[in-house]
Design a protein around this motif. Structure first.
Motif, short mmCIF file in Angstrom:
data_model
loop_
_atom_site.label_atom_id
_atom_site.label_comp_id
_atom_site.label_asym_id
_atom_site.label_seq_id
_atom_site.Cartn_x
_atom_site.Cartn_y
_atom_site.Cartn_z
N MET A 34 0.85 -1.18 0.00
CA MET A 34 0.00 0.00 0.00
C MET A 34 0.89 1.23 0.00
SD MET A 34 -3.35 -0.85 2.25
CE MET A 34 -4.24 0.46 1.40
N GLY A 35 0.39 2.27 -0.63
CA GLY A 35 1.23 3.44 -0.75
C GLY A 35 0.44 4.74 -0.78
N TRP A 36 1.16 5.80 -0.55
CA TRP A 36 0.64 7.16 -0.69
C TRP A 36 1.35 7.80 -1.88
CZ3 TRP A 36 -3.45 9.05 1.84
CH2 TRP A 36 -3.82 8.44 3.05
N TYR A 37 0.55 8.42 -2.73
CA TYR A 37 1.05 9.15 -3.87
C TYR A 37 0.53 10.57 -3.76
CZ TYR A 37 2.26 4.69 -6.08
OH TYR A 37 2.80 3.47 -6.36
N ARG A 38 1.13 11.48 -4.50
CA ARG A 38 0.63 12.85 -4.54
C ARG A 38 0.77 13.43 -5.93
NH1 ARG A 38 5.19 15.89 -0.76
NH2 ARG A 38 6.91 15.84 -2.28
N GLN A 39 -0.10 14.38 -6.21
CA GLN A 39 -0.06 15.06 -7.50
C GLN A 39 -0.31 16.53 -7.30
OE1 GLN A 39 -2.68 13.43 -10.49
NE2 GLN A 39 -1.45 14.31 -12.13
N ARG A 45 1.75 12.43 -11.11
CA ARG A 45 1.55 11.79 -9.82
C ARG A 45 2.84 11.06 -9.44
NH1 ARG A 45 -4.00 8.58 -8.74
NH2 ARG A 45 -4.68 10.58 -9.61
N GLU A 46 3.24 11.21 -8.18
CA GLU A 46 4.50 10.61 -7.74
C GLU A 46 4.30 9.83 -6.45
OE1 GLU A 46 7.41 13.57 -6.73
OE2 GLU A 46 6.12 14.55 -5.26
N LEU A 47 5.14 8.81 -6.28
CA LEU A 47 5.11 8.03 -5.05
C LEU A 47 5.70 8.84 -3.91
CD1 LEU A 47 4.75 5.29 -3.54
CD2 LEU A 47 7.12 4.80 -4.19
N VAL A 48 4.99 8.84 -2.78
CA VAL A 48 5.49 9.50 -1.58
C VAL A 48 6.09 8.47 -0.63
CG1 VAL A 48 4.84 10.83 0.46
CG2 VAL A 48 3.78 11.34 -1.76
N ALA A 49 5.31 7.42 -0.35
CA ALA A 49 5.77 6.38 0.58
C ALA A 49 4.97 5.11 0.33
CB ALA A 49 5.59 6.83 2.03
N ALA A 50 5.59 3.97 0.63
CA ALA A 50 4.92 2.69 0.46
C ALA A 50 5.32 1.75 1.59
CB ALA A 50 5.27 2.07 -0.89
N ILE A 51 4.43 0.79 1.85
CA ILE A 51 4.70 -0.22 2.88
C ILE A 51 4.18 -1.56 2.37
CG2 ILE A 51 2.54 0.36 4.10
CD1 ILE A 51 4.06 -0.30 6.72
N ASP A 52 5.01 -2.60 2.51
CA ASP A 52 4.58 -3.89 2.00
C ASP A 52 4.03 -4.76 3.12
OD1 ASP A 52 7.97 -5.25 1.59
OD2 ASP A 52 6.74 -5.01 3.38
N SER A 60 10.10 8.56 -0.81
CA SER A 60 10.78 9.40 -1.79
C SER A 60 11.81 10.25 -1.04
CB SER A 60 9.78 10.29 -2.51
OG SER A 60 9.26 11.28 -1.64
N ASP A 61 12.85 10.63 -1.74
CA ASP A 61 13.91 11.41 -1.09
C ASP A 61 13.38 12.72 -0.53
OD1 ASP A 61 16.52 10.46 -3.46
OD2 ASP A 61 15.77 9.46 -1.66
N SER A 62 12.37 13.28 -1.16
CA SER A 62 11.87 14.60 -0.76
C SER A 62 11.14 14.57 0.59
CB SER A 62 10.94 15.16 -1.83
OG SER A 62 9.81 14.31 -1.99
N VAL A 63 10.74 13.38 1.06
CA VAL A 63 9.99 13.32 2.32
C VAL A 63 10.70 12.51 3.40
CG1 VAL A 63 7.84 13.53 1.03
CG2 VAL A 63 8.59 11.27 1.80
N PRO A 87 5.81 24.20 1.73
CA PRO A 87 4.88 24.59 0.66
C PRO A 87 4.92 23.63 -0.53
CG PRO A 87 5.95 26.52 1.54
CD PRO A 87 6.61 25.34 2.19
N GLU A 88 6.09 23.07 -0.81
CA GLU A 88 6.20 22.15 -1.95
C GLU A 88 5.54 20.80 -1.69
OE1 GLU A 88 8.68 23.85 -0.46
OE2 GLU A 88 10.54 22.65 -0.36
N ASP A 89 5.06 20.57 -0.48
CA ASP A 89 4.29 19.36 -0.20
C ASP A 89 2.82 19.51 -0.59
OD1 ASP A 89 6.17 19.08 2.85
OD2 ASP A 89 6.45 17.89 1.02
N THR A 90 2.45 20.71 -1.00
CA THR A 90 1.07 20.96 -1.41
C THR A 90 0.70 20.10 -2.61
OG1 THR A 90 1.05 23.22 -0.56
CG2 THR A 90 -0.53 22.68 -2.31
N ALA A 91 -0.36 19.33 -2.49
CA ALA A 91 -0.78 18.41 -3.55
C ALA A 91 -2.05 17.70 -3.11
CB ALA A 91 0.30 17.38 -3.84
N VAL A 92 -2.63 16.97 -4.04
CA VAL A 92 -3.67 16.01 -3.69
C VAL A 92 -2.98 14.69 -3.39
CG1 VAL A 92 -5.74 14.79 -4.43
CG2 VAL A 92 -5.37 17.17 -5.14
N TYR A 93 -3.28 14.13 -2.24
CA TYR A 93 -2.65 12.89 -1.81
C TYR A 93 -3.63 11.72 -2.01
CZ TYR A 93 1.32 15.34 0.15
OH TYR A 93 2.47 16.11 0.28
#
Length: 112
Positions: A34-39, A45-52, A60-63, A87-93
């Motif tokens: 399962m994962g969190w993505y943001r756009q 749309r990019e991957l933020v974090a995932a857990i198996d 992601s390196d940015s978070v 501010p650069e974390d602003t997105a739809v998650y």
């Protein structure tokens, strides 16, 4: 069918925190990842974090160092704790299950 419903988004000042939740329901027999993505507007749309299923996580390196992904299997709920927001974390998650199912998304806005 699987339903994913995100919650917890909102407006927060830079440096603040938010905790996103993703409640899963429906035909949930097993979870691979399962994962969190943001756009963000105008961006892919990019991957933020995932857990198996073994609890292994990927960020992601940015978070890295600011966000933490976790899951409560008993509640079929995925979380994303977001600290030191920028501010650069602003997105739809969006929440994702097994690279197949998506939630409707929750807006996160980081602004003063």
């Amino acid at each position: 069918q699987v339903q994913l419903v995100e919650s917890g988004g909102g407006l927060v000042q830079p440096g603040g925190s938010l905790r996103l939740s993703c409640a899963a329901s429906g035909r949930i027999f097993s979870v691979v990842v399962m994962g969190w993505y943001r756009q963000a507007p105008g961006k892919r749309r990019e991957l933020v974090a995932a857990i198996d299923s073994g609890g292994n996580t990927n960020y992601s390196d940015s978070v890295k160092g600011r966000f933490t992904i976790s899951r409560d299997s008993a509640k079929n709920t995925l979380y994303l704790q977001m600290n030191s927001l920028k501010p650069e974390d602003t997105a739809v998650y969006y929440c994702n299950k097994d690279y197949r199912y998506w939630g409707q998304g929750t807006q996160v806005t980081v602004s003063s």
